[in-house]
Write a protein that holds these residues in place. Structure first.
Motif, PDB file in Angstrom:
ATOM      1  N   LYS A 184       0.837  -1.198   0.000  1.00 12.27           N
ATOM      2  CA  LYS A 184       0.000   0.000   0.000  1.00 12.27           C
ATOM      3  C   LYS A 184       0.880   1.260   0.000  1.00 12.27           C
ATOM      4  O   LYS A 184       0.646   2.206  -0.755  1.00 12.27           O
ATOM      5  CB  LYS A 184      -0.895  -0.023   1.259  1.00 12.27           C
ATOM      6  CG  LYS A 184      -2.145   0.825   1.118  1.00 12.27           C
ATOM      7  CD  LYS A 184      -3.027   0.675   2.348  1.00 12.27           C
ATOM      8  CE  LYS A 184      -3.542   2.036   2.762  1.00 12.27           C
ATOM      9  NZ  LYS A 184      -3.939   2.089   4.171  1.00 12.27           N
ATOM     10  N   LEU A 185       1.907   1.230   0.854  1.00 12.62           N
ATOM     11  CA  LEU A 185       2.811   2.371   0.977  1.00 12.62           C
ATOM     12  C   LEU A 185       3.548   2.610  -0.348  1.00 12.62           C
ATOM     13  O   LEU A 185       3.662   3.747  -0.824  1.00 12.62           O
ATOM     14  CB  LEU A 185       3.824   2.060   2.088  1.00 12.62           C
ATOM     15  CG  LEU A 185       4.403   3.218   2.886  1.00 12.62           C
ATOM     16  CD1 LEU A 185       3.304   4.115   3.412  1.00 12.62           C
ATOM     17  CD2 LEU A 185       5.242   2.690   4.033  1.00 12.62           C
ATOM     18  N   ASN A 190       2.629   1.747  -3.351  1.00 11.71           N
ATOM     19  CA  ASN A 190       1.693   2.267  -4.353  1.00 11.71           C
ATOM     20  C   ASN A 190       1.409   3.747  -4.145  1.00 11.71           C
ATOM     21  O   ASN A 190       1.345   4.515  -5.099  1.00 11.71           O
ATOM     22  CB  ASN A 190       0.383   1.482  -4.317  1.00 11.71           C
ATOM     23  CG  ASN A 190       0.490   0.232  -5.155  1.00 11.71           C
ATOM     24  OD1 ASN A 190       1.075   0.270  -6.236  1.00 11.71           O
ATOM     25  ND2 ASN A 190      -0.026  -0.870  -4.656  1.00 11.71           N
ATOM     26  N   GLN A 191       1.276   4.115  -2.875  1.00 12.79           N
ATOM     27  CA  GLN A 191       1.037   5.530  -2.563  1.00 12.79           C
ATOM     28  C   GLN A 191       2.218   6.378  -3.048  1.00 12.79           C
ATOM     29  O   GLN A 191       2.046   7.404  -3.695  1.00 12.79           O
ATOM     30  CB  GLN A 191       0.854   5.664  -1.053  1.00 12.79           C
ATOM     31  CG  GLN A 191       0.560   7.066  -0.578  1.00 12.79           C
ATOM     32  CD  GLN A 191       0.787   7.188   0.925  1.00 12.79           C
ATOM     33  OE1 GLN A 191       0.679   6.201   1.651  1.00 12.79           O
ATOM     34  NE2 GLN A 191       1.131   8.367   1.378  1.00 12.79           N
ATOM     35  N   PHE A 192       3.446   5.907  -2.770  1.00 17.60           N
ATOM     36  CA  PHE A 192       4.645   6.650  -3.171  1.00 17.60           C
ATOM     37  C   PHE A 192       4.764   6.722  -4.690  1.00 17.60           C
ATOM     38  O   PHE A 192       5.188   7.725  -5.240  1.00 17.60           O
ATOM     39  CB  PHE A 192       5.901   5.980  -2.594  1.00 17.60           C
ATOM     40  CG  PHE A 192       6.257   6.487  -1.232  1.00 17.60           C
ATOM     41  CD1 PHE A 192       5.362   6.392  -0.183  1.00 17.60           C
ATOM     42  CD2 PHE A 192       7.496   7.060  -0.994  1.00 17.60           C
ATOM     43  CE1 PHE A 192       5.694   6.859   1.075  1.00 17.60           C
ATOM     44  CE2 PHE A 192       7.836   7.533   0.254  1.00 17.60           C
ATOM     45  CZ  PHE A 192       6.939   7.425   1.291  1.00 17.60           C
ATOM     46  N   ASN A 195       2.546   7.060  -6.693  1.00 16.04           N
ATOM     47  CA  ASN A 195       1.573   8.005  -7.245  1.00 16.04           C
ATOM     48  C   ASN A 195       1.969   9.470  -7.106  1.00 16.04           C
ATOM     49  O   ASN A 195       1.306  10.329  -7.668  1.00 16.04           O
ATOM     50  CB  ASN A 195       0.207   7.797  -6.579  1.00 16.04           C
ATOM     51  CG  ASN A 195      -0.506   6.635  -7.223  1.00 16.04           C
ATOM     52  OD1 ASN A 195      -0.339   6.415  -8.417  1.00 16.04           O
ATOM     53  ND2 ASN A 195      -1.269   5.893  -6.443  1.00 16.04           N
ATOM     54  N   TYR A 196       3.002   9.755  -6.315  1.00 14.68           N
ATOM     55  CA  TYR A 196       3.423  11.156  -6.210  1.00 14.68           C
ATOM     56  C   TYR A 196       3.983  11.612  -7.547  1.00 14.68           C
ATOM     57  O   TYR A 196       4.687  10.852  -8.215  1.00 14.68           O
ATOM     58  CB  TYR A 196       4.465  11.348  -5.107  1.00 14.68           C
ATOM     59  CG  TYR A 196       3.884  11.224  -3.725  1.00 14.68           C
ATOM     60  CD1 TYR A 196       2.896  12.116  -3.283  1.00 14.68           C
ATOM     61  CD2 TYR A 196       4.293  10.223  -2.855  1.00 14.68           C
ATOM     62  CE1 TYR A 196       2.351  11.980  -2.020  1.00 14.68           C
ATOM     63  CE2 TYR A 196       3.755  10.091  -1.594  1.00 14.68           C
ATOM     64  CZ  TYR A 196       2.784  10.977  -1.177  1.00 14.68           C
ATOM     65  OH  TYR A 196       2.238  10.858   0.062  1.00 14.68           O
ATOM     66  N   GLY A 227       7.203  14.266  -2.494  1.00 11.33           N
ATOM     67  CA  GLY A 227       6.685  12.930  -2.176  1.00 11.33           C
ATOM     68  C   GLY A 227       7.476  11.825  -2.862  1.00 11.33           C
ATOM     69  O   GLY A 227       7.679  10.751  -2.286  1.00 11.33           O
ATOM     70  N   THR A 283       4.163  17.328   0.439  1.00 10.69           N
ATOM     71  CA  THR A 283       4.365  16.190  -0.480  1.00 10.69           C
ATOM     72  C   THR A 283       4.335  16.593  -1.948  1.00 10.69           C
ATOM     73  O   THR A 283       5.085  16.064  -2.754  1.00 10.69           O
ATOM     74  CB  THR A 283       3.269  15.120  -0.288  1.00 10.69           C
ATOM     75  OG1 THR A 283       2.014  15.777  -0.188  1.00 10.69           O
ATOM     76  CG2 THR A 283       3.526  14.305   0.943  1.00 10.69           C
ATOM     77  N   ASP A 285       1.432  16.506   4.842  1.00 13.32           N
ATOM     78  CA  ASP A 285       0.398  16.609   3.819  1.00 13.32           C
ATOM     79  C   ASP A 285      -0.374  17.915   4.039  1.00 13.32           C
ATOM     80  O   ASP A 285       0.009  18.739   4.868  1.00 13.32           O
ATOM     81  CB  ASP A 285      -0.510  15.369   3.832  1.00 13.32           C
ATOM     82  CG  ASP A 285      -1.274  15.235   5.136  1.00 13.32           C
ATOM     83  OD1 ASP A 285      -1.290  16.208   5.934  1.00 13.32           O
ATOM     84  OD2 ASP A 285      -1.853  14.164   5.379  1.00 13.32           O
ATOM     85  N   VAL A 304       4.032  12.788   7.061  1.00 18.61           N
ATOM     86  CA  VAL A 304       3.955  11.570   6.252  1.00 18.61           C
ATOM     87  C   VAL A 304       5.319  10.985   5.900  1.00 18.61           C
ATOM     88  O   VAL A 304       5.414   9.838   5.468  1.00 18.61           O
ATOM     89  CB  VAL A 304       3.150  11.796   4.954  1.00 18.61           C
ATOM     90  CG1 VAL A 304       1.669  11.932   5.254  1.00 18.61           C
ATOM     91  CG2 VAL A 304       3.658  13.020   4.208  1.00 18.61           C
TER      92      VAL A 304
END
Lengths: 448, 448
Positions: free
Chosen positions: A118-119, A121-123, A125-126, A132, A208, A231, A237
């Motif tokens: 999850k982490l 994938n989040q990264f 997306n920056y 970010g 970010t 954020d 974050v």
């Protein structure tokens, strides 16, 4: 690593003495081990990598180039892969995934723990070049109410997972950032003191989505080795660490060098870029500038009669346009670099204009004088030609330096990239102007 | 610092409410305070500086520009000055002294403790751009036999004086370096463990007389935040810290930008350099290149008959020389930058040559084709002229890229600075060659 150590390790690999190799590698720095593994042939590289003790494997892995990472990912077991991914810091994992082909990325994500996935994938997306995209998720956080003794204990117990422990962040229950405290300050304080009393609350943070270049400039200004990233709701974050800062500085400088030489920036090192891709990155600007060069040629065409009558005039063209181009790009380079490092801002527009005017008067006068004397000596009796060339050179230098100083600032004012206004474009613009000036003066002073 | 905070501080200074000013300043970051003091008029700057609490004064002082430092040095008492000098880290004191006029330097040294004075003098003697000139004398040292508990106690007791405590150095009785250990490793270890068992003995160091650029490249490679500096006898004399590394990186990149734009490098920021000094830094190369441009003109003179007979030929000169210059400087820029960041070395000579050859074939063919088609359309019936221009352009791009790629590497091989072989010089060389090629082809193909 010394050359003979390198040879010794190679020999152990050749002899398949993996036990001795394991012992020898454990002595080396992870950057050197990565260099050693990278230089081995594919099958050997995987075998050597697998001899590494578990705690070293992830560190070495993050120092390998994407090609070698890919070979290793595809040849280790799911279990080994999972261990590596969990041991990597999230920013290193993200850096790696951005370089790898899709099937390899799938294999990595499949073997990551759901939280890690999850982490990551989040990264991923920056946006590119955002804060970010370079930050680290692992940092040390403390609570306001802790004593120094408790805080140090907390760090000693949980520090293993953080990339950097030297700056600690104090957050409230909803993860909002309340203060920062360095390990140095903690260690130098008394055991009974309270974190809330020691922490710095005048916080300098990054967001970010902010441009990474701005955040890096701020870290340099304050000499920070880490900076907190929050954020929009001011929740902590991640952090940016100084090793990322150095990489960004180097990349941004390289990008500016490329843009200023009229090359579309590329992420890959020169030797690893294909000739075709290098050609592609260079041709667009060359075409644009070539077409501009044709316009200059068109201007020249209007004076065909002049240089048919006096061919000597043509021989001064290279000296005139080259000097104009060089004078202009000196100015534009200093201004572009000054803006990149934050020394010059849009508010300095008139200061720059005034300075470049004075510099160009001095430089122009000196160069014209040298030229005038040379022409008088070489072509006696042609005083008016000498005067024409000297005058044209003076005006060219004046215009070149003023244009070279002002265009990058103008670009900044309209939010374009100042680095575009560098040598190649300035040269083309100055060429056209200096030729018009030259022939206008020639037509006025000479009998043509 | 926010703008309104800045205004509030200014108002307190205007109102001479020094007590409130002192309290307000103590809340701010030292970099911001220095910015605030720098912006005040001279008398006010000194007064505001004197309100600072003692422990903040030295930190703010080292962030002030030399002009403001000088004003303050000349207006504080001997005692105040002595306190500031003793609180400065030696590398900051040395940076400052290098910028100040001799009478101010004397006053500072007079007020320094004899030991400090000796250290400062020693540092001032390291050659410019050497590791010694950027290192810090204050570091944390430990002994091999200490337990982790004792080591942490030692750091907590003596850490105040070290600029960086996060990497500790283990030395023997004669100060020879035996190992390094980070505070992170110390904190994560058990209290009873021994320093000798934890420390890293595979040491990566710099020497005082080594070029600072090489040391910085090594720190970047290994992601170090400090690196030990040893003398010829391997005795530890100081450390290089990451904030110095970032400054060096920025300065070296700026120097390369300057050299590549044919400017003699200067240490001062653009806005603080006088117009005269800027002119002086620019004129030498402009003169050299202007004289080279004259040689090109001389070459052109040999073909006066050709362009008197066919003036159209002259109008293609700017397009030809500009494209050649741009194509050449694209290559030289990539190679110079690649060498500066350590991606390309002399061993890659033939790889670069082969790559540039292929790139130039592609780029040259594309540009020539565009030109040929354009000329056929614009000057119908002049097929041979179109062919002449297209052929000359192709050869020019080929030569420009090959020369642009090879000259910086050749410079490196003879230990000259590759950055000299940049756009201005490459353009001048390529101009001369491309004009000869152009007119040779013209004489062969056209009836002149």
């Amino acid at each position: 690593m010394e050359k003979n150590q390198f040879e010794a390790l190679r020999e152990l690999t050749e002899r398949r003495d993996y036990r001795a190799l394991r012992t020898a590698l454990a002595e080396e720095n992870e950057v050197d081990i990565a260099e050693f593994i990278e230089a081995l042939p594919e099958e050997k590289a995987t075998v050597a990598f697998r001899t590494l003790p578990k705690e070293l494997a992830a560190e070495v892995f993050s120092n390998l180039p994407p090609e070698t990472q890919q070979v290793i990912i595809m040849s280790v077991t799911d279990r080994e892969l999972s261990a590596i991914v969990e041991d990597l810091f999230v920013d290193d994992a993200v850096d790696m995934l951005e370089e790898l082909p899709a099937n390899v990325v799938r294999r990595v994500l499949k073997n990551a723990h759901p939280d890690t996935r999850k982490l990551i994938n989040q990264f991923l997306n920056y946006p590119e070049n955002s804060v970010g995209s370079i930050m680290t998720a692992e940092f040390m956080d403390l609570k306001k109410s802790m004593t120094v003794e408790a805080a140090i204990k907390h760090i000693r117990r949980t520090g293993e997972e953080s990339e950097s422990i030297y700056t600690c962040y104090v957050t409230d229950a909803s993860r909002r950032l309340e203060g920062v405290l360095t390990v140095k300050e903690l260690l130098l304080a008394g055991d009974e003191e309270i974190v809330a009393d020691l922490m710095e609350t005048d916080l300098i943070t990054a967001e970010t989505t902010e441009d990474r270049e701005e955040a890096v400039a701020r870290m340099m200004k304050y000499d920070f080795i880490t900076m907190p990233v929050v954020d929009r709701e001011n929740r902590l974050v991640g952090i940016v660490t100084v090793d990322d800062v150095m990489d960004v500085m180097e990349e941004e400088a390289t990008e500016d060098f490329e843009k200023m030489a009229a090359i579309a920036p590329s992420e890959k090192p020169y030797l690893k870029t294909s000739a075709f891709s290098l050609a592609k990155h260079r041709i667009v600007w060359l075409l644009v500038l070539m077409i501009s060069g044709m316009i200059t040629g068109g201007i020249l065409g209007r004076y065909e009669a002049a240089f048919a009558a006096m061919p000597l005039l043509v021989t001064f063209i290279p000296m005139l346009t080259d000097t104009g181009g060089n004078a202009g790009s000196q100015s534009s380079t200093l201004i572009i670099r000054g803006m990149a490092v934050g020394e010059i801002g849009p508010r300095d527009f008139f200061k720059v204009l005034w300075k470049e005017l004075r510099v160009s008067l001095m430089v122009g006068a000196a160069l014209s004088a040298v030229n005038y004397v040379r022409l008088i000596l070489m072509y006696p009796g042609n005083e008016m030609t000498a005067l024409t060339v000297a005058l044209a050179l003076f005006v060219t230098v004046l215009l070149a330096k003023t244009i070279g100083g002002i265009l990058p600032m103008a670009a900044k004012l309209v939010h374009a990239d100042p680095a575009i206004m560098a040598a190649p474009l300035i040269t083309t613009i100055v060429d056209a102007i200096s030729l018009v000036v030259y022939f206008k003066i020639a037509c006025a002073l000479l009998p043509i």
